[in-house]
Write an enzyme that holds these catalytic residues in place. Structure first.
Site, PDB file in Angstrom:
ATOM      1  N   ILE A 133      44.873  45.321  33.962  1.00  0.00           N
ATOM      2  CA  ILE A 133      43.614  44.577  34.075  1.00  0.00           C
ATOM      3  C   ILE A 133      43.748  43.316  33.224  1.00  0.00           C
ATOM      4  O   ILE A 133      44.578  43.241  32.324  1.00  0.00           O
ATOM      5  CB  ILE A 133      42.389  45.415  33.642  1.00  0.00           C
ATOM      6  N   ASP A 134      42.940  42.322  33.526  1.00  0.00           N
ATOM      7  CA  ASP A 134      43.046  41.034  32.852  1.00  0.00           C
ATOM      8  C   ASP A 134      42.770  41.158  31.356  1.00  0.00           C
ATOM      9  O   ASP A 134      42.077  42.079  30.903  1.00  0.00           O
ATOM     10  CB  ASP A 134      42.047  40.049  33.458  1.00  0.00           C
TER      11      ASP A 134
END
Length: 301
Positions: A133-134
């Site tokens: 995930i970012d």
């Protein structure tokens, strides 16, 4: 290791992932690209179609020594057994080493906390990392502790049996109570650092969303990923005119409600255990920054 093709027309990479335990199709393709696979004594491409009796020679190279330093980084491990652990990643923590982040990532912390108890399929920079995930997205990540677990979890990602649910606050008021964005995502045609909805060099992408609560000028939503493209929720919500609050890349260019990064949290992760197939369901409550936004919106109503 030498294997013999038993069917006609099967792709070489598919045959390898089917025939070799703990070898995913992606891992097979990496071996092919590295020249570690021969068919009838000759190098072959991943899309080579096999004939019955073809001799496939496979040489798996020894893992390279790990070059990523272990660092003591606080980690919130919310689930763990001998095969898998799940981490609740805070906003601001990069998942794996990259330019500008060599020693302050989730991977550095995992190496300190679990040493060599991580899968090696994704290479020395991403041990154990099945999905990501970012940096500025918070929430749940599954980490594989061995190659078998990694292969099985990667397969679940591919066939959409790993369920990932996110909470987000988006700009504007969504009129419908739920909906689906089905729009392919690929690299932005003019900005290679961004993704975009495009038909060119793209992959299918599907996001299901539902309204949790409407506020004045904003909406709290819950999203379920059917696919897992880079920046998928951020791109899809911007595409339908409701960018995520604080998303300075795909949304409004000025901070709102004190947010200068996306208000997006991976709250639920569900998968089938790679060893015995039992369902595993993990929750991560809304983090402080997200709850503060909701409190502000409640006061504005």
């Amino acid at each position: 290791m030498t294997l013999y093709a038993d069917t006609a027309g099967e792709r070489l990479d598919a045959f390898l992932s089917r025939s070799v335990e703990s070898l995913s199709r992606a891992a097979a393709q990496k071996l092919l690209e590295g020249g570690c696979v021969l068919v009838n004594g000759e190098p072959a491409k991943k899309n080579r179609r096999l004939s019955p009796g073809d001799a496939i020679s496979l040489e798996v190279p020894q893992p390279k020594p790990l070059e990523v330093p272990a660092r003591e980084i606080p980690l919130e491990i919310v689930y763990e057994d001998e095969d898998v652990l799940v981490v609740n990643k805070p906003k601001g923590l990069v998942v794996h080493p990259a330019a500008g982040h060599q020693e302050d990532t989730l991977v550095n912390g995992l190496l300190f906390a679990r040493g060599e108890q991580l899968s090696g399929i994704n290479g020395i920079l991403r041990p154990g990392i099945v999905h990501r995930i970012d940096k500025d997205t918070s929430g749940l990540l599954a980490i594989a502790k061995n190659d078998l677990a990694h292969s099985v979890l990667a397969s679940q990602l591919k066939d959409h049996t790993m369920a990932r649910t996110y909470e987000a606050v988006v700009c504007g008021t969504l009129k419908e109570d739920s909906g689906t964005v089905n729009a392919p995502i690929g690299r932005h045609p003019s900005d290679r650092k961004k993704m975009a909805v495009t038909e060119r060099n793209s992959k299918p992408a599907v996001t299901h969303w539902e309204v949790v609560h409407r506020y004045r000028g904003y909406t709290h939503i819950r999203c379920r990923l059917e696919t897992g493209r880079t920046h998928q929720i951020r791109v899809h919500m911007a595409y339908i005119g409701h960018p995520i609050l604080g998303d300075m890349v795909y949304g409004r260019k000025k901070p709102e409600l004190g947010q200068d990064s996306q208000c997006l949290h991976a709250s639920i992760l569900q998968f089938f255990h790679p060893r015995d197939g039992r369902p595993v369901l993990v929750f991560a409550p809304l983090p402080g920054y997200f709850q503060e936004v909701l409190d502000k919106l409640e006061r504005m109503n």
